[in-house]
Design a protein around this motif. Structure first.
Motif, short mmCIF file in Angstrom:
data_model
loop_
_atom_site.label_atom_id
_atom_site.label_comp_id
_atom_site.label_asym_id
_atom_site.label_seq_id
_atom_site.Cartn_x
_atom_site.Cartn_y
_atom_site.Cartn_z
N LEU A 320 0.82 -1.22 0.00
CA LEU A 320 0.00 0.00 0.00
C LEU A 320 0.85 1.27 0.00
CD1 LEU A 320 -2.79 -1.26 2.43
CD2 LEU A 320 -3.22 -0.36 0.13
N GLN A 322 3.28 1.79 -1.89
CA GLN A 322 3.82 1.96 -3.24
C GLN A 322 2.76 2.42 -4.22
OE1 GLN A 322 6.89 1.67 -3.18
NE2 GLN A 322 7.73 -0.36 -2.97
N PRO A 339 14.16 -4.68 -2.07
CA PRO A 339 15.52 -4.14 -1.99
C PRO A 339 16.57 -5.17 -1.57
CG PRO A 339 14.03 -3.08 -0.39
CD PRO A 339 13.19 -3.97 -1.25
N GLY A 358 1.55 -9.70 -2.37
CA GLY A 358 2.14 -8.55 -1.67
C GLY A 358 1.05 -7.61 -1.19
N ARG A 361 -1.03 -9.06 1.66
CA ARG A 361 -0.30 -8.92 2.92
C ARG A 361 -0.45 -7.49 3.46
NH1 ARG A 361 0.14 -10.98 6.11
NH2 ARG A 361 2.00 -9.96 6.94
N LYS A 420 6.02 -13.96 1.35
CA LYS A 420 6.14 -12.51 1.59
C LYS A 420 6.21 -12.24 3.10
CE LYS A 420 6.42 -8.39 0.13
NZ LYS A 420 7.40 -7.98 -0.90
N TYR A 423 9.62 -12.94 4.33
CA TYR A 423 10.49 -11.79 3.98
C TYR A 423 10.25 -10.63 4.96
CZ TYR A 423 11.65 -7.42 1.53
OH TYR A 423 12.12 -6.16 1.21
N GLU A 424 8.96 -10.38 5.24
CA GLU A 424 8.61 -9.27 6.14
C GLU A 424 9.16 -9.49 7.55
OE1 GLU A 424 4.42 -8.04 3.90
OE2 GLU A 424 4.40 -9.44 5.57
N TYR A 427 12.61 -8.36 7.39
CA TYR A 427 12.61 -6.89 7.24
C TYR A 427 12.29 -6.22 8.59
CZ TYR A 427 11.44 -2.21 5.69
OH TYR A 427 11.40 -0.84 5.56
N GLU A 428 11.25 -6.71 9.26
CA GLU A 428 10.85 -6.09 10.53
C GLU A 428 11.89 -6.33 11.62
OE1 GLU A 428 8.77 -4.00 10.19
OE2 GLU A 428 7.22 -4.65 8.79
N ARG A 432 12.20 -2.72 12.17
CA ARG A 432 11.16 -2.27 13.11
C ARG A 432 10.76 -3.45 13.99
NH1 ARG A 432 7.15 0.22 8.41
NH2 ARG A 432 7.01 -2.01 7.93
N TRP A 435 7.31 -4.31 15.17
CA TRP A 435 6.27 -4.71 14.22
C TRP A 435 6.39 -6.18 13.79
CZ3 TRP A 435 4.20 -0.83 10.04
CH2 TRP A 435 3.60 0.26 10.69
O1 LIG Z 1 8.94 0.61 0.20
P1 LIG Z 1 10.15 -0.27 0.14
O2 LIG Z 1 10.50 -0.71 -1.23
O3 LIG Z 1 11.35 0.29 0.85
O4 LIG Z 1 9.70 -1.65 0.88
C1 LIG Z 1 10.24 -2.12 2.10
O5 LIG Z 1 9.71 -1.37 3.18
C2 LIG Z 1 8.30 -1.53 3.41
C3 LIG Z 1 7.94 -0.71 4.64
O6 LIG Z 1 8.07 0.63 4.37
C4 LIG Z 1 7.94 -3.00 3.63
O7 LIG Z 1 6.52 -3.10 3.68
C5 LIG Z 1 5.90 -3.69 4.84
O8 LIG Z 1 5.36 -2.64 5.64
C6 LIG Z 1 4.35 -1.87 4.97
C7 LIG Z 1 3.83 -0.84 5.97
O9 LIG Z 1 4.86 0.03 6.35
C8 LIG Z 1 3.20 -2.76 4.49
O10 LIG Z 1 2.27 -1.98 3.74
C9 LIG Z 1 3.75 -3.87 3.60
O11 LIG Z 1 2.69 -4.75 3.23
C10 LIG Z 1 4.81 -4.64 4.34
O12 LIG Z 1 5.40 -5.61 3.47
C11 LIG Z 1 8.40 -3.81 2.43
O13 LIG Z 1 8.10 -5.19 2.65
C12 LIG Z 1 9.91 -3.60 2.24
O14 LIG Z 1 10.36 -4.29 1.09
#
Ligand SMILES: O=P(O)(O)O[C@H]1O[C@H](CO)[C@@H](O[C@H]2O[C@H](CO)[C@@H](O)[C@H](O)[C@H]2O)[C@H](O)[C@H]1O
Ligand SMILES: Nc1ncnc2c1ncn2[C@@H]1O[C@H](COP(=O)(O)OP(=O)(O)O)[C@@H](O)[C@H]1O
Length: 449
Positions: A320, A322, A339, A358, A361, A420, A423-424, A427-428, A432, A435
């Protein structure tokens, strides 16, 4: 090491865009050239870092220089070398002008090549303002007309964001913002140039999907005894239109970029990749271990699929954050892919269901992110589940209506959602940690079903 290399080695690890935080450095080398010799002088530096584990990364750092320290750019001060004061050129407005001047002139400066797309006006002469949500890239907005994204980590090869926007140019797709130009830099002999920057039309008066969706969730929470469809801020109509827009982008991507008919072998390879990503993630996020068996079983089902399907170029990291809602509809941004993946992996053909997963999610994320602060609220958790289901279904309906294929019926979708979420989790955990429970809670559900 030169005084400048020392300065950059000290400054870079504190920058938001620097991806090597916490890693031990074994070596650092810098080479630079002048992009503009007017005042302030603008130089561009490639900083190559060798890590103790043998990996290497190269970062791009533009600096602006002044012989007298300037209070107006104190916020961008990097340090001094001899009598000269260096500033972060992306935060020094006067130093942002040459990027567009060179694009308009289609210049080559040293190893750097500027390629205007030649289709639309570039607002030459305007200074750019850095956007606040800087992450792995740094973006400048020029007078609400154009946005320049500077890719900080250099990798040989065309960046997928440029490649996809260039390819979609002839399609008149209403869901993308036109490419205005891009910048490349030569690499080591025998390697392809790396993409340094990407200039795109700025979409004015728009709100991103995350902000809109989460304000709908907030409305719902304020009326916790009402259902999602009874609350003023219902998002389902938008979710459906977003599904339509996603399908339209996929249709055009398949029309202008390569596709391949794939079958059993492709599914088997996909299952191997999903499993490998899970294995690597368990090593980084130990909390994933308890769901690993359920996820492996889900991926084993993928390995058994045989139904022929079409692989194509996709967005790769659709969520969301993007997508932008303008007064007329949805615009999809940032076709860079995840990334953390290599450039080659991000340019591979894939199933469009990757993007559907994606976005599904992301509805889960939007619904649940407020619960992070209120974990014991069972009534809100129930409402969150309802909101997510309603909007996920609406998105799939919109996608099905526009493409003729209902993603919700695909046997792949659940596995891709799980991938996904894996992956998250990584990432978290890295960015973060508070989260982390959002994707972990979803994985518990996906692994158990
Ligand atoms: O926007 P990026 O290409 O930098 O994507 C990365 O950062 C995202 C967070 O900003 C991350 O997205 C995850 O958090 C979002 C809410 O902040 C949520 O809407 C997405 O569904 C969730 O995956 C993304 O995964 C990461 O690649
Ligand atoms: N063409 C554009 N028009 C308007 N805003 C944009 C445009 N491109 C990006 N943005 C804004 O900048 C933010 C970051 O852009 P994005 O391309 O997603 O960068 P990153 O790769 O750093 O996540 C987006 O969430 C959006 O709000």
């Amino acid at each position: 090491m030169s005084a400048l290399t020392d300065l950059l080695a000290e400054w870079m690890p504190h920058q938001r865009w620097f991806g090597g935080k916490g890693r031990e450095w074994a070596s650092v080398a810098e080479d630079g050239f002048f992009l503009d010799e007017a005042s302030p002088v603008l130089s561009v530096h490639r900083v190559r870092i060798g890590y103790a584990d043998g990996a290497e990364e190269t970062y791009l750092v533009p600096l602006s220089w002044r012989s007298e320290a300037d209070e107006e750019v104190a916020h961008a001060y990097v340090g001094s070398v001899g009598d000269n004061h260096a500033y972060d050129a992306m935060r020094d407005r006067d130093a942002t002008v040459p990027w567009l001047t060179h694009l308009v002139a289609a210049s080559t400066v040293g190893p750097m090549h500027f390629h205007p797309a030649g289709v639309a006006y570039i607002p030459e002469g305007l200074p750019g303002d850095v956007i606040s949500g800087e992450q792995s890239n740094t973006s400048l907005i020029y007078g609400e007309t154009a946005i320049l994204k500077l890719f900080r980590r250099l990798e040989p090869g065309l960046n997928p964001d440029v490649e996809v926007h260039e390819a979609l140019r002839g399609t008149d797709n209403p869901h993308i913002a036109p490419l205005l130009g891009h910048v490349e830099i030569d690499g080591d002999p025998g390697t392809e140039p790396a993409t340094v920057a990407f200039l795109q039309s700025f979409v004015p008066n728009a709100s991103d999907g995350w902000r809109l969706a989460t304000s709908s969730v907030r409305d719902l929470y304020a009326e916790a005894d009402l259902h999602a469809d009874e609350v003023g801020g219902d998002f389902a109509g938008e979710a459906e239109r977003l599904g339509e827009a996603t399908a339209a982008v996929h249709r055009d991507l398949a029309a202008v970029l390569p596709t391949a008919e794939v079958g059993a072998d492709w599914y088997a390879e996909l299952a191997t990749q999903l499993t490998a990503r899970l294995d690597a993630a368990v090593g980084i996020v130990p909390e994933l271990a308890e769901h690993a068996d359920g996820l492996r079983a889900l991926y084993a089902d993928v390995a058994g699929l045989t139904e022929p399907t079409t692989a194509q170029r996709v967005h790769g990291d659709l969520h969301l954050g993007q997508v932008l809602r303008t007064t007329t509809g949805w615009i999809v941004l940032d076709f860079e892919g995840e990334p953390a993946r290599s450039l080659a992996a991000r340019r591979e053909l894939d199933t469009p269901l990757r993007d559907v997963a994606g976005m599904l999610r992301s509805f889960d994320y939007a619904a649940r992110h407020l619960l992070v602060e209120q974990p014991g609220e069972t009534q809100l958790a129930y409402r969150a589940q309802e909101w997510a289901e309603r909007n996920r279904a609406a998105f799939c309906e919109g996608y099905a209506g526009a493409s003729g294929t209902d993603p919700a019926t695909s046997p792949l979708l659940q596995a891709l959602e799980a991938d996904k979420a894996v992956y998250e989790c990584v990432y978290e955990a890295r960015n973060r940690p508070h989260w982390l429970m959002i994707p972990l809670t979803s994985l518990a559900r996906l692994a158990a079903s």
